[in-house]
Design a protein around this motif. Structure first.
Motif, short mmCIF file in Angstrom:
data_model
loop_
_atom_site.label_atom_id
_atom_site.label_comp_id
_atom_site.label_asym_id
_atom_site.label_seq_id
_atom_site.Cartn_x
_atom_site.Cartn_y
_atom_site.Cartn_z
N LEU A 129 8.04 -24.04 -11.99
CA LEU A 129 8.32 -24.34 -11.12
C LEU A 129 7.56 -24.22 -10.33
CD1 LEU A 129 11.08 -22.85 -9.84
CD2 LEU A 129 11.44 -25.05 -10.04
N PHE A 175 15.69 -30.18 -9.45
CA PHE A 175 15.92 -28.89 -8.36
C PHE A 175 16.89 -28.65 -7.33
CE2 PHE A 175 12.46 -28.74 -11.64
CZ PHE A 175 13.31 -27.36 -12.27
N LYS A 195 18.59 -28.48 -4.21
CA LYS A 195 20.16 -28.12 -5.06
C LYS A 195 20.62 -28.07 -2.88
CE LYS A 195 20.63 -26.11 -8.47
NZ LYS A 195 21.52 -26.14 -9.50
N ARG A 231 17.83 -18.24 -12.04
CA ARG A 231 17.67 -19.13 -11.79
C ARG A 231 18.20 -20.16 -13.34
NH1 ARG A 231 15.61 -22.39 -8.47
NH2 ARG A 231 13.75 -21.53 -7.12
N ARG A 277 5.60 -27.66 -8.17
CA ARG A 277 5.43 -27.79 -7.16
C ARG A 277 3.93 -28.64 -6.53
NH1 ARG A 277 8.29 -22.86 -6.66
NH2 ARG A 277 7.14 -21.95 -6.90
N GLU A 287 9.46 -19.57 -12.67
CA GLU A 287 8.86 -19.53 -11.24
C GLU A 287 7.54 -20.37 -11.66
OE1 GLU A 287 8.86 -19.01 -7.95
OE2 GLU A 287 6.66 -19.57 -7.28
N ALA A 312 12.62 -25.88 -3.81
CA ALA A 312 12.82 -24.58 -5.11
C ALA A 312 11.97 -23.85 -5.20
CB ALA A 312 12.25 -25.83 -6.18
N LEU A 313 11.77 -22.71 -4.59
CA LEU A 313 10.75 -22.09 -4.06
C LEU A 313 11.84 -20.76 -4.79
CD1 LEU A 313 9.87 -21.67 -0.74
CD2 LEU A 313 8.35 -22.46 -2.53
N MET A 319 10.89 -32.53 -9.11
CA MET A 319 11.54 -32.11 -7.34
C MET A 319 13.06 -32.84 -7.90
SD MET A 319 9.33 -29.73 -7.19
CE MET A 319 9.70 -28.66 -5.55
#
Lengths: 348, 377
Positions: B315, A4, A6, B265, B319, B312, A286-287, A1
């Motif tokens: 990720l 990503f 930022k 991205r 997540r 997405e 990171a959404l 994580m």
């Protein structure tokens, strides 16, 4: 994580509030009676400390919970960590840091009392490091406690957990609550005041103040003076606080961190989203913010749930970077609430 | 104090950069390219640029009037109008430029919802449409260092462009320095490679453009050109001719980086850059026209939502990594427990055999119970 992660770089604007000493508004303190008035601090037991916190009515400013309930429920186990939260990563706000810098002895005494209850293996104070506009050096030790300097971009608060060893418990308490705990033990004083940063570009004398809980925003601003009429008054942090309309009726509470008066509101543009993707890059979780905003405006709650809108922490980084000045963060938080309501009603 | 107070949502400090500053950065970056055009072709190039910008703005104003919306001071049509003439020869008739602008604004942009909603790059579609309609005029390039008449019939000398020579499989008769400085014939703005690259670097430094897009496009494209040269001779020469001819470098900095139609991205931009390098190369290698870039860009614009979706999904897995792994594990354990009976370990001639066996059985039972519970949940 972490690959990503930022976040955003912010100008901290903590001077001159941080270097100036805390201003105490004139007030009458309240005291409480306890069954063990003459016990020296070193001999207090864990239960007695919890009793003290309960009598003093201390509220933890980092999450708004009662400190005695928190201490009673907390079970650190072996090798647990106690973290004292003094991270002020939002611009202007420095109420917790000023305590670490100007009243270190009391803070250390409070932490020592807290340690008696929790008996952690490790204790540290977390402070934000990247304050470039200040010449003030952050101390590496307060009392006997090590200061962990959290660096990097806003929001830094979520990164505190990285320093905890895996599989171990941890408790986060606020620095102001620790100060109030020390006062309760030494002077039997109730928690009737809170620490608030008064800042902004129209404040004449910006500094950290200690005011009674329930003081109105107008009185606090009068105490520090205004150079001109503000267009925006914010109660809370500059990134997460809320704008208020009636400063004579809005009061500060234990969790209020600042009162900020700004000459201009940032204003709104009539531009549409051009899809630059800066919000996606700024998001610390990171959404896919850009796509989620479109779903939120179209009212597609099921799609939003697939995109993990529930993980949004409302830090406001996406709104900060948006070149079209769209209220992305507010839209997402509203959608998050709608989803929670729909889940309760069972429609989703 | 009360009367002046305004409502605003949560972050009360905002970045000073806005859409307007981003767009003005791009316009400023295009001005030196126009100066080079003025140097090589005279005042007609500037008039073409003004004409394109004016007509694009006019068309978008007409569109917003037709939709009965309040016109927004928007600079995106200016950029579209400034980019389209740079892709064309300097002696292009005005009616071709205006029809390209018409397609760009009234066909590609407005029907899909205006700024921020267009599916395709307006400049690329506008140019591609006129290139299909008037190929003999769009791909006929005047020689450099001559002043072309601003109005009326043009009497320019024509020359063969390096891109056309390459498409025939011939070695262009220009040296590499000429092509870098822009004195080789070709599209008006795209031949001044050094100026275009300098302006691109300006955009990257100003953060109006992400550096990943041009780099991830140009590097794989250069590699492909090195591996599969269209002409004989040294591979380095072939690489230079391929890179510096046509609109590849100009497009990489000014068209591929358009925020609306590119992925959001970094990883998506990387994928889009690499895949558009492959597509542009295929278009130029096998295509009949020499305008490989614009058509390839239109094809690649279709895929940018797909790249976003891929990002997405990656990720999403990251997540929810722990929970996904644990559900898979629970499923796997459940299947395993259903198929195989618990393995019994028997130690022969050992005094503690019975005890160990009991312990093993207990462990198996407890594991079964746990997995059963998880499956129920």
């Amino acid at each position: 994580m972490s690959l990503f992660f930022k976040g955003i770089l912010l100008e901290q604007k903590k001077e001159p509030m941080l270097t100036r000493s805390t201003l105490v508004m004139r007030q009458e303190f309240e005291y409480f009676d306890c069954d063990f008035p003459d016990t020296p601090l070193e001999e207090l037991s864990g239960e007695q400390v919890i009793e003290l916190t309960r009598l003093a009515g201390i509220v933890d400013e980092s999450d708004g919970k009662m400190l005695w309930e928190k201490l009673e429920k907390a079970n650190l186990g072996e090798g647990g960590t106690l973290i004292v939260d003094a991270i002020d990563d939002e611009p202007y706000i420095s109420s917790q840091m000023s305590i670490c810098i100007h009243q270190p002895e009391k803070l250390a005494a409070g932490i020592e009392l807290c340690e008696k209850v929790l008996s952690p293996a490790k204790t540290y104070i977390a402070m934000y490091r990247h304050i470039f506009d200040s010449n003030f050096g952050i101390p590496s030790k307060i009392g006997k406690y090590h200061v962990k300097k959290i660096g990097g971009r806003y929001p830094a608060e979520s990164r505190v957990y990285r320093h905890i060893p895996k599989g171990k418990n941890s408790v986060i308490v606020g620095a102001c609550a620790m100060l109030h705990l020390a006062r309760a033990a030494e002077e039997s004083r109730k928690m009737t005041s809170c620490f608030v940063t008064v800042a902004g570009d129209v404040v004449k004398n910006p500094r950290n103040v200690e005011v009674p809980i329930g003081t109105t925003a107008e009185k606090i601003l009068e105490l520090c003076g205004l150079t001109e009429e503000p267009e925006t008054i914010v109660l809370g942090g500059s990134m997460t606080g809320r704008a208020i309309f009636e400063p004579e009726n809005e009061t500060v509470g234990p969790t209020t961190r600042g009162v900020i008066a700004l000459a201009r509101s940032y204003g709104t543009y009539s531009y549409t989203c051009i899809g630059c993707g800066r919000c996606d890059h700024a998001c610390p979780k990171a959404l896919s913010v850009c796509a989620m905003r479109k779903f939120a405006e179209a009212g597609k709650l099921d799609e939003l749930q697939k995109y993990d809108v529930s993980m949004c922490i409302g830090c406001g980084a996406c709104s900060y970077v948006c070149p079209s000045r769209i209220d992305v963060s507010a839209t997402l938080l509203k959608a998050k609430k709608q989803i929670e309501i729909a889940k309760k009603e069972g429609t989703l | 104090m009360k009367d002046r107070l305004m409502f605003q949502n949560a972050p009360h400090v905002r970045q000073s950069e806005s859409v307007v500053t981003m767009m003005t950065d791009v316009i400023f970056a295009l001005l030196p390219v126009y100066l080079m055009c003025f140097f090589y072709y005279g005042a007609r190039s500037l008039v073409l640029g003004l004409c394109g910008a004016f007509f694009c703005c006019a068309f978008s104003a007409i569109g917003s009037l037709l939709l009965r919306e309040k016109p927004v001071p928007d600079l995106t049509p200016v950029i579209t109008g400034l980019i389209i003439p740079l892709l064309m020869p300097a002696d292009i008739p005005y009616y071709i430029l205006i029809s390209a602008c018409t397609v760009a604004i009234l066909v590609v942009k407005l029907p899909f919802g205006g700024t921020g909603s267009n599916l395709f790059n307006p400049a690329a579609v506008g140019f591609a449409s006129v290139a299909i309609c008037w190929p003999e005029l769009v791909f006929r390039y005047p020689a450099t260092m001559q002043s072309i008449e601003v109005f009326g019939e043009t009497t320019a000398k024509f020359a063969q462009s390096p891109a056309y020579s390459l498409s025939l499989g011939a070695v262009p008769d220009h040296n590499v320095l000429d092509m870098l400085l822009g004195s080789a014939p070709g599209p008006m703005g795209a031949t001044n490679i050094l100026v275009v690259v300098a302006c691109g670097i300006f955009l990257i430094v100003k953060k109006a453009v992400n550096w990943i897009t041009p780099v991830s496009f140009l590097v794989p494209y250069a590699l492909l050109c090195l591996l599969f040269p269209r002409i004989g001779g040294s591979p380095f020469d072939a690489l230079c001719f391929e890179l510096f001819s046509g609109t590849v470098v100009f497009g990489a900095f000014f068209m591929l980086t358009e925020p609306v139609t590119s992925p959001k991205r970094d990883f998506g931009k990387l994928m889009a850059g690499i895949s558009s390098a492959v597509v542009v190369f295929l278009f130029r290698y096998f295509g009949g026209f020499e305008m490989g870039f614009a058509s390839a860009l239109i094809v690649m614009n279709v895929f940018s939502p797909l790249f976003d979706a891929v990002c997405e999904n990656i990720l999403h897995v990251l997540r929810h990594g722990d929970s996904i792994v644990s559900t898979f594990k629970a499923e796997f354990d459940r299947k395993k427990a259903a198929k195989e009976p618990a393995v019994k370990v028997v130690f022969e001639e050992s005094p503690e055999t019975e005890e160990i066996q009991e312990v093993v059985e207990e462990i198996d039972l407890s594991e079964k119970e746990e997995t059963g519970e998880e499956a129920v949940q």
